[in-house]
Design a protein around this motif. Structure first.
Motif, PDB file in Angstrom:
ATOM      1  N   LEU A   1       0.827  -1.204   0.000  1.00 11.79           N
ATOM      2  CA  LEU A   1       0.000   0.000   0.000  1.00 11.79           C
ATOM      3  C   LEU A   1       0.862   1.255   0.000  1.00 11.79           C
ATOM      4  O   LEU A   1       0.554   2.234  -0.689  1.00 11.79           O
ATOM      5  CB  LEU A   1      -0.924  -0.002   1.221  1.00 11.79           C
ATOM      6  CG  LEU A   1      -2.184  -0.851   1.111  1.00 11.79           C
ATOM      7  CD1 LEU A   1      -2.845  -0.999   2.472  1.00 11.79           C
ATOM      8  CD2 LEU A   1      -3.160  -0.251   0.102  1.00 11.79           C
ATOM      9  N   HIS A   2       1.936   1.233   0.762  1.00 13.89           N
ATOM     10  CA  HIS A   2       2.873   2.359   0.805  1.00 13.89           C
ATOM     11  C   HIS A   2       3.404   2.665  -0.595  1.00 13.89           C
ATOM     12  O   HIS A   2       3.471   3.831  -1.017  1.00 13.89           O
ATOM     13  CB  HIS A   2       4.013   1.997   1.756  1.00 13.89           C
ATOM     14  CG  HIS A   2       5.089   3.021   1.877  1.00 13.89           C
ATOM     15  ND1 HIS A   2       4.903   4.234   2.497  1.00 13.89           N
ATOM     16  CD2 HIS A   2       6.391   3.005   1.454  1.00 13.89           C
ATOM     17  CE1 HIS A   2       6.039   4.927   2.454  1.00 13.89           C
ATOM     18  NE2 HIS A   2       6.950   4.213   1.821  1.00 13.89           N
TER      19      HIS A   2
ATOM     20  N   ALA B   1       2.073   5.809  -3.372  1.00 13.63           N
ATOM     21  CA  ALA B   1       3.085   6.712  -3.930  1.00 13.63           C
ATOM     22  C   ALA B   1       3.133   6.599  -5.450  1.00 13.63           C
ATOM     23  O   ALA B   1       3.301   7.608  -6.154  1.00 13.63           O
ATOM     24  CB  ALA B   1       4.452   6.400  -3.325  1.00 13.63           C
ATOM     25  N   ALA B   2       2.966   5.388  -5.976  1.00 14.95           N
ATOM     26  CA  ALA B   2       2.984   5.196  -7.427  1.00 14.95           C
ATOM     27  C   ALA B   2       1.832   5.942  -8.087  1.00 14.95           C
ATOM     28  O   ALA B   2       2.014   6.622  -9.106  1.00 14.95           O
ATOM     29  CB  ALA B   2       2.919   3.708  -7.764  1.00 14.95           C
TER      30      ALA B   2
ATOM     31  N   VAL C   1       2.178   8.922 -10.814  1.00  9.80           N
ATOM     32  CA  VAL C   1       1.550   8.861 -12.136  1.00  9.80           C
ATOM     33  C   VAL C   1       0.722  10.120 -12.368  1.00  9.80           C
ATOM     34  O   VAL C   1       0.772  10.720 -13.449  1.00  9.80           O
ATOM     35  CB  VAL C   1       0.673   7.601 -12.269  1.00  9.80           C
ATOM     36  CG1 VAL C   1      -0.176   7.676 -13.554  1.00  9.80           C
ATOM     37  CG2 VAL C   1       1.536   6.342 -12.291  1.00  9.80           C
ATOM     38  N   ALA C   2      -0.020  10.549 -11.357  1.00 14.70           N
ATOM     39  CA  ALA C   2      -0.865  11.742 -11.484  1.00 14.70           C
ATOM     40  C   ALA C   2      -0.039  13.002 -11.723  1.00 14.70           C
ATOM     41  O   ALA C   2      -0.536  13.979 -12.286  1.00 14.70           O
ATOM     42  CB  ALA C   2      -1.730  11.904 -10.241  1.00 14.70           C
TER      43      ALA C   2
ATOM     44  N   GLU D   1       9.922   7.379 -11.075  1.00  8.76           N
ATOM     45  CA  GLU D   1       9.633   6.985  -9.693  1.00  8.76           C
ATOM     46  C   GLU D   1       8.488   5.962  -9.647  1.00  8.76           C
ATOM     47  O   GLU D   1       8.553   4.975  -8.893  1.00  8.76           O
ATOM     48  CB  GLU D   1       9.251   8.216  -8.864  1.00  8.76           C
ATOM     49  CG  GLU D   1      10.382   9.218  -8.670  1.00  8.76           C
ATOM     50  CD  GLU D   1      10.447  10.281  -9.745  1.00  8.76           C
ATOM     51  OE1 GLU D   1      11.046  11.341  -9.488  1.00  8.76           O
ATOM     52  OE2 GLU D   1       9.921  10.047 -10.853  1.00  8.76           O
ATOM     53  N   ALA D   2       7.463   6.196 -10.459  1.00  2.00           N
ATOM     54  CA  ALA D   2       6.321   5.276 -10.471  1.00  2.00           C
ATOM     55  C   ALA D   2       6.741   3.884 -10.941  1.00  2.00           C
ATOM     56  O   ALA D   2       6.293   2.873 -10.393  1.00  2.00           O
ATOM     57  CB  ALA D   2       5.218   5.835 -11.373  1.00  2.00           C
ATOM     58  N   PHE D   3       7.600   3.820 -11.966  1.00  2.00           N
ATOM     59  CA  PHE D   3       8.055   2.519 -12.459  1.00  2.00           C
ATOM     60  C   PHE D   3       8.763   1.726 -11.370  1.00  2.00           C
ATOM     61  O   PHE D   3       8.555   0.523 -11.211  1.00  2.00           O
ATOM     62  CB  PHE D   3       8.999   2.699 -13.656  1.00  2.00           C
ATOM     63  CG  PHE D   3       8.343   3.276 -14.882  1.00  2.00           C
ATOM     64  CD1 PHE D   3       7.008   3.027 -15.161  1.00  2.00           C
ATOM     65  CD2 PHE D   3       9.068   4.066 -15.762  1.00  2.00           C
ATOM     66  CE1 PHE D   3       6.402   3.555 -16.293  1.00  2.00           C
ATOM     67  CE2 PHE D   3       8.478   4.596 -16.894  1.00  2.00           C
ATOM     68  CZ  PHE D   3       7.136   4.341 -17.162  1.00  2.00           C
TER      69      PHE D   3
END
Length: 276
Positions: free
Chosen positions: A60-61, A65-66, A70-71, A77-79
């Protein structure tokens, strides 16, 4: 008095203010197992579920953050975070291997002590399901007895899922995504559409021109692939241990878990492969 030992010629000092156990709160963690039955095997049941909840806390952490990255178009970082979520899911898959060593008579010995408690009441798991897009209002009910947990699950239920945010990302990057997928009732599950599949086909037919979105698609496929394996191992472990008996909370057990195998989180990413 300093607590030192010699290791390969070096003096190691263990008299610091914080120890390994202090930092990890091991006293609290290792004293959180309280079997209710006299049966030896209940410790396995407790530890397996507690460690799974710890992995889900980390998942969940990373997922939260992902989605935020993305937003904000922060894709590197998301990858990284999504890749970590997939590896966490692999850990959860292998956890079933340990629980599968519990035989039906061993489980039957502890089952009466579980009362009505059920994995359906895992608020963390439900938040993960909702964040991945498997929205179902009926799944809010198991958390009504804990208002603070219900609020967390409700928030995940009402928010855009990871896939919703990815589709909005694609639109921001110039890919034609149907308008109904960019602003809608987020409490409804995503419904597969040809328009979304066409959007992904635009990406997959020219990966060099849309490399970040192409990589995002594959990260999502990795994640769903791992999640499918987790669901399958859950099903086979439950069938192996309790057969077709109903779950402790009155759930359908194996029949419900079989139905969950048919849930597809990111459908267009799978169907587009036929068209390539």
């Amino acid at each position: 008095m300093a607590q030192t030992i010699e290791h390969h010629g070096a003096q190691l000092d263990f008299s610091r203010d914080m120890s390994y156990g202090d930092y990890l709160q091991l006293d609290a963690i290792l004293n959180a197992q309280h079997p209710l039955s006299p049966d030896h095997n209940e410790m396995l049941f407790i530890v397996q579920h507690q460690t799974s909840e710890l992995w889900m806390k980390l998942m969940l952490h990373e997922l939260q953050a992902a989605v935020a990255n993305v937003a904000q178009d922060r894709l590197p970082e998301a990858f990284k975070m999504l890749a970590r979520v997939s590896r966490i899911m692999e850990q959860l898959v292998h956890a079933w291997d340990v629980l599968a060593t519990m035989t039906p008579p061993e489980y039957s010995a502890i089952r009466p002590y579980l009362a009505k408690s059920s994995g359906f009441q895992s608020a963390q798991y439900r938040r993960i399901e909702f964040m991945l897009g498997n929205k179902n209002p009926a799944m809010l009910k198991p958390h009504e007895h804990r208002p603070e947990l219900l609020a967390q699950v409700q928030a995940a239920f009402e928010a855009p899922s990871l896939y919703d945010e990815v589709l909005r990302l694609m639109a921001r990057h110039g890919i034609a995504v149907p308008a109904e997928n960019l602003a809608r009732d987020w409490t409804q599950p995503h419904v597969a559409s040809d328009g979304v599949k066409d959007a992904w086909l635009t990406v997959y037919r020219a990966p060099q021109a849309h490399w970040d979105l192409y990589q995002m698609g594959e990260e999502l496929v990795d994640l769903e692939d791992a999640f499918r394996l987790w669901r399958f191992r859950h099903l086979t472990t439950v069938e192996r241990v309790i057969g077709f008996k109903r779950g402790t909370g009155g759930t359908g057990g194996v029949s419900y878990l079989r139905k969950m195998l048919d849930v597809v989180l990111f459908p267009e990413l799978w169907t587009l492969r036929t068209d390539l």
